[in-house]
Structures are given as C-alpha cells and as structure tokens.
Design a protein around this motif. Structure first.
Motif, PDB file in Angstrom:
ATOM      1  N   SER A   7       5.975 -13.836  10.554  1.00 20.69           N
ATOM      2  CA  SER A   7       5.926 -13.105   9.304  1.00 20.69           C
ATOM      3  C   SER A   7       5.479 -14.055   8.205  1.00 20.69           C
ATOM      4  O   SER A   7       5.674 -15.261   8.302  1.00 20.69           O
ATOM      5  N   ASP A   8       4.869 -13.516   7.176  1.00 19.07           N
ATOM      6  CA  ASP A   8       4.457 -14.297   6.009  1.00 19.07           C
ATOM      7  C   ASP A   8       5.187 -13.737   4.785  1.00 19.07           C
ATOM      8  O   ASP A   8       4.591 -13.042   3.950  1.00 19.07           O
ATOM      9  N   PRO A   9       6.487 -14.012   4.669  1.00 25.37           N
ATOM     10  CA  PRO A   9       7.279 -13.374   3.624  1.00 25.37           C
ATOM     11  C   PRO A   9       7.111 -14.000   2.244  1.00 25.37           C
ATOM     12  O   PRO A   9       6.810 -15.179   2.101  1.00 25.37           O
ATOM     13  N   THR A  29       4.246 -17.531  -0.861  1.00 29.38           N
ATOM     14  CA  THR A  29       4.308 -16.932   0.471  1.00 29.38           C
ATOM     15  C   THR A  29       4.621 -18.020   1.486  1.00 29.38           C
ATOM     16  O   THR A  29       3.978 -19.068   1.499  1.00 29.38           O
ATOM     17  N   ASP A  62       6.260  -8.738   3.523  1.00 31.27           N
ATOM     18  CA  ASP A  62       5.502  -9.476   4.539  1.00 31.27           C
ATOM     19  C   ASP A  62       4.036  -9.326   4.185  1.00 31.27           C
ATOM     20  O   ASP A  62       3.499  -8.220   4.185  1.00 31.27           O
ATOM     21  N   ASP A  64       0.241  -9.225   4.626  1.00 34.49           N
ATOM     22  CA  ASP A  64      -0.702  -8.938   5.701  1.00 34.49           C
ATOM     23  C   ASP A  64      -2.121  -9.090   5.181  1.00 34.49           C
ATOM     24  O   ASP A  64      -2.431  -8.676   4.071  1.00 34.49           O
ATOM     25  N   ASN A  69       0.657  -4.794   2.637  1.00 36.13           N
ATOM     26  CA  ASN A  69       1.852  -5.624   2.813  1.00 36.13           C
ATOM     27  C   ASN A  69       3.058  -4.738   3.122  1.00 36.13           C
ATOM     28  O   ASN A  69       3.192  -3.648   2.559  1.00 36.13           O
ATOM     29  N   ILE A  72      10.071  -5.746   3.815  1.00 37.41           N
ATOM     30  CA  ILE A  72      11.060  -6.221   4.777  1.00 37.41           C
ATOM     31  C   ILE A  72      12.462  -5.810   4.328  1.00 37.41           C
ATOM     32  O   ILE A  72      13.290  -5.403   5.119  1.00 37.41           O
TER      33      ILE A  72
END
Length: 99
Positions: A7-9, A29, A62, A64, A69, A72
């Motif tokens: 994940s790229d939170p 991020t 997250d 994208d 996005n 979460i």
C-alpha cells in the motif's frame, strides 16, 4: 492494497466549519508500506469564537497510480478532543478568558 500486496498510504486532514470544508492538509506518501507511522503535525489557525462548530476529518488513503485513490480508514474528531487553544492569545484578542 495494491496488486503486489503493498500500500502507498497517506493521510488527509480536513478542517471543517459547520459541515463546510475550510482547509486541507496532507502527509507525505509512504511508498510500499503496510504499517506506516505518520509523525507529522498540522497547525490550523482557528479563531476561538468558532471552535465549537469546528470539526476535523482524518482520512487514511492508499495512493494509486492507475485508478482513484482508495480510502483505508476515516475518523471524525470534534474540536474539544483535538484542537489546542492558546488561551493567552484568546484572552489578548477578546479581553476575556473562557474555557
């Protein structure tokens, strides 16, 4: 979560006044991270007379690249629990100290 299981939170923080968006701030991020720790703070300049009508919405997203996005998690925080008031400034501006 991405296809690769990562994940790229990041976190979005909205300052709300009477259900209207006033100001937005975002964290950096965290690339490919499933257990991020965000050690960032965001100051908001909120006049003392509107604190009771102020809310903060905290949303973990997250990021994208190819699609929208994803959310979460999301939390709503009322001003009493989150906002710190500098009472000396409030007293200097209004002449009255209220708690």
């Amino acid at each position: 979560m991405d296809i690769g299981g990562t994940s790229d939170p990041y976190v979005k923080v909205w300052l709300m006044h009477k259900d209207k968006r006033v100001e937005k701030k975002k964290t950096v991020t965290m690339k490919r991270c499933l257990n991020p720790i965000f050690n960032e703070s965001f100051p908001f300049d909120v006049p003392a007379h509107v604190l009771r009508e102020t809310t903060i919405i905290i949303t973990v997203m997250d990021k994208d690249r190819l699609s929208r996005n994803d959310v979460i998690g999301k939390n709503l925080a009322y001003s009493k629990a989150v906002l710190h008031v500098n009472y000396a400034d409030a007293q200097a501006q209004t002449g009255v100290l209220q708690r």
